[in-house]
Design a protein around this motif. Sequence first.
Motif, PDB file in Angstrom:
ATOM      1  N   ARG A   1      -3.350   3.604  -5.482  1.00  0.00           N
ATOM      2  CA  ARG A   1      -3.850   2.850  -4.334  1.00  0.00           C
ATOM      3  C   ARG A   1      -3.863   1.361  -4.650  1.00  0.00           C
ATOM      4  O   ARG A   1      -4.282   0.953  -5.727  1.00  0.00           O
ATOM      5  CB  ARG A   1      -5.258   3.304  -3.975  1.00  0.00           C
ATOM      6  CG  ARG A   1      -5.790   2.646  -2.709  1.00  0.00           C
ATOM      7  CD  ARG A   1      -7.081   3.284  -2.249  1.00  0.00           C
ATOM      8  NE  ARG A   1      -6.863   4.651  -1.800  1.00  0.00           N
ATOM      9  CZ  ARG A   1      -7.838   5.472  -1.417  1.00  0.00           C
ATOM     10  NH1 ARG A   1      -9.084   5.068  -1.427  1.00  0.00           N
ATOM     11  NH2 ARG A   1      -7.567   6.699  -1.030  1.00  0.00           N
TER      12      ARG A   1
ATOM     13  N   GLN B   1       0.837  -1.215   0.000  1.00  0.00           N
ATOM     14  CA  GLN B   1       0.000   0.000   0.000  1.00  0.00           C
ATOM     15  C   GLN B   1       0.869   1.261   0.000  1.00  0.00           C
ATOM     16  O   GLN B   1       0.556   2.232  -0.687  1.00  0.00           O
ATOM     17  CB  GLN B   1      -0.908   0.009   1.225  1.00  0.00           C
ATOM     18  CG  GLN B   1      -2.011  -1.032   1.175  1.00  0.00           C
ATOM     19  CD  GLN B   1      -2.906  -0.956   2.415  1.00  0.00           C
ATOM     20  OE1 GLN B   1      -2.728  -0.075   3.249  1.00  0.00           O
ATOM     21  NE2 GLN B   1      -3.844  -1.876   2.517  1.00  0.00           N
TER      22      GLN B   1
ATOM     23  N   PRO C   1      -6.856   6.682  -6.718  1.00  0.00           N
ATOM     24  CA  PRO C   1      -7.756   6.905  -5.573  1.00  0.00           C
ATOM     25  C   PRO C   1      -8.968   7.729  -6.014  1.00  0.00           C
ATOM     26  O   PRO C   1      -8.838   8.608  -6.870  1.00  0.00           O
ATOM     27  CB  PRO C   1      -6.892   7.711  -4.589  1.00  0.00           C
ATOM     28  CG  PRO C   1      -5.485   7.521  -5.036  1.00  0.00           C
ATOM     29  CD  PRO C   1      -5.538   7.294  -6.521  1.00  0.00           C
TER      30      PRO C   1
END
Lengths: 469, 469
Positions: free
Chosen positions: B128, B119, B216
Amino acid sequence: MLNPADDAFVQKLAEAVPDLWMGVPEPRYLEEPRGRWKGQAGVLAKPANTAQVSALMAFCHAARVGVVPYGGGTGLVGGQVCSDGPAPVLVSLEKMTALRAMDAQSLVIEAGATLQAVQDHAASAGRRFPLTLASQGSAQIGGCLATNAGGVNVLRYGNARALCLGLEVVLADGTIWHGLKRLAKDNTGYDLRDLMIGAEGSLGLITAASLRLYEPPAVEGTAVFAVTSPQAAVELLGLAQARFAGCVSAFELISGWGLGFLRAVGPEVHLPFAQDPDWSVLIDLGLPAGMEAEAAFADLYEAAGDRVTDAVVAQSAAQAAQLWQMRESIPLANRRIGAISSHDIAVPVAAIPDFIAEATVLLNAMGDFRLNCFGHVGDGNLHFNVFPAEGRSRSDYDAPPVMEAVHKLVVERFDGSISAEHGIGRLKVGELARTADPAKLAMMQAVKTALDRRGILNPGVILSAPHKA
Amino acid sequence: MLNPADDAFVQKLAEAVPDLWMGVPEPRYLEEPRGRWKGQAGVLAKPANTAQVSALMAFCHAARVGVVPYGGGTGLVGGQVCSDGPAPVLVSLEKMTALRAMDAQSLVIEAGATLQAVQDHAASAGRRFPLTLASQGSAQIGGCLATNAGGVNVLRYGNARALCLGLEVVLADGTIWHGLKRLAKDNTGYDLRDLMIGAEGSLGLITAASLRLYEPPAVEGTAVFAVTSPQAAVELLGLAQARFAGCVSAFELISGWGLGFLRAVGPEVHLPFAQDPDWSVLIDLGLPAGMEAEAAFADLYEAAGDRVTDAVVAQSAAQAAQLWQMRESIPLANRRIGAISSHDIAVPVAAIPDFIAEATVLLNAMGDFRLNCFGHVGDGNLHFNVFPAEGRSRSDYDAPPVMEAVHKLVVERFDGSISAEHGIGRLKVGELARTADPAKLAMMQAVKTALDRRGILNPGVILSAPHKA
């Protein structure tokens, strides 16, 4: 080695499975869309239910007779036509189309239902089954799963594999695997479902499937953007994902050659720009309630700057359908022009511009071609098809070196795929054997032998047929 | 049958693979989080690279010595601890954590990297990696893939399987499968990647993976809604999907018992409502640019009518983190209370309310329990955990009948899963053999034998160990 489905066998099969429909296949069952392969079959069987499929398979297994599943016949790699070796039993599940169950999240349907029928069932309940192909009126869901079909909505929803929750499969010896779970999550052992999906009927015969349904997006819109280059197209995709992550439903690259072919040979479709751009992208957005598609496209156009030279946003569902008709007609125009060699390749999305540039240089050095490169740029999947120069015929060219050169570039330079969505079928068995990792080939053969030890299931697909090995 | 990794073997292995780190495992390598299983090992090996893994496997294969892969040790079904049979070699890939490559769509990383590290790499590039687990600081990506880990974002992004594009795997005999493709689409033969994912180290040892990265969402928000019932929770999910299809990132059910456990035994966390509701749902939305999360939640609250009695929308990232801390602390509170039996089940989403109602009636008839039922309602996956009545101890109860009753209900009444995300490990081998479709079990055994004919890979996981069969 296999035995042929000869008259004596067919007669015994008829006695063993008395209610099974059998007959001589009409010519269409022995053909495939590009006319490159001609099939053979000892008999065509059309089972009415899973029990009949099971009895049929058990009988063929005992007799060592090959079984070739025939879905909608729309596959492009010869998976549905067995052109040599002992004559097989051709099995069509066209009588098995029942919708067995449906709720808001899933439906269970038999394998012979067309993809269009699956979509229609979903729509009747206000839901969507998002797998979308130009051939969906003929393609059967069993074949879509057996080939792990892709299409234009993979970017958002994934391919056939991602849309399948469970399977009912008849194995080589007639055993029925009851795997019609309707679960989003199930970690109870090996992923046999995904092993069957994409195995092109060589590990089992899919007789029914449970499929994911989706809520249709609250707001939908379609637009075509003229872009300055493939690099601009990839950057535009990045800009779209930054704004609308999860909501970009389709992102299709179209080349000027494709539009030129449509103008030259039809079918007649409405083309959005007065002058065909060298490159354009067709975009579907599916947005949350409260947004407006036109404003979203305007925002994207603004952000794109000089990557984009023009855009047309559909003002109605009819206009959106027109834009999609343009896209979906390109393969037919291609067929009318007549490709020397067609390539269904994938590379990492970021490598798309380099691939197109390098493949173009490579082919220009090999001869005088027209290159119609189009497809699912959001998935890194291009149909990179090579055509004769204007006024020349495909018979003037030598196809295998073209295919080998393109595949070599894809595999060696980009670690890409020589079959992104069409599968291996019988067309690419040699190419797969030549280009795949040896450990992968050995594992595939081990799995094939483990699940179909007599090699009766779609012989010659993916891996060499026993009589050729 | 297998041989033990005894001193003589270890000495020969050290000579055969001279640079391989080997030693006596510290106690933590022989434990698992719930303390139900105690492992054994002849030696712990920590290879530094894939070549060493290959040499190690080849040597173990020749000597018929079992190999147990140990990732972060966070698995809940005993897949990482071999408690009986000949002592195996325990293999930890903790030295193999290199990021091999990264672009906007994917990264390639070695299997010993923690999920948190994956991550963090993604975040450092503005991307992400959406797999999210409470244990992500310890859990390694290799283990996440071997167990097809789930977690709280499966609803939007899928489980570990859906997030993996390619694998590098060392097979039982030491052969290396170079399958680190970075392609969204690749229909070149059987889906061996998904076969390895979820096989819990019993078909091959994953040494590296290529993983999907996502942009994201432009706008993110978190809220907790108090709902009147599980039925209201499922209907609220439907309303959310109708408005925000593709943008609902998490949808977690929390029971009043879970909040009560947190109040009783900690850990101390902020609870959003003064009076704990019997049922609440924690919702993450990830929306397009131009939307506002607070307005979206207000719209949903309005639409929900009397299904919802109260709601708290996080006003900051810190508040959102507080709400998630509450959710992620429930398993620790459960451990402090001490479950009689824990169940990681899945049923079709629409059947969640009926399952909870029927399981509650069933267990109330069996004894005096507290039921803390929580989890991923958007995936149909509940952690349905059974605790002693207040003031009583788990040793007062007989656990197996509880588990069998819950699993029977799940399988026979709802065609559900007895392990939605935790896997089978060694804990549920018997339950799987008892409840699974016979054709599925036979296929799994055939595949296991085909790819690991000596049965050295994580013996006793998923299928019975050879010495027990």
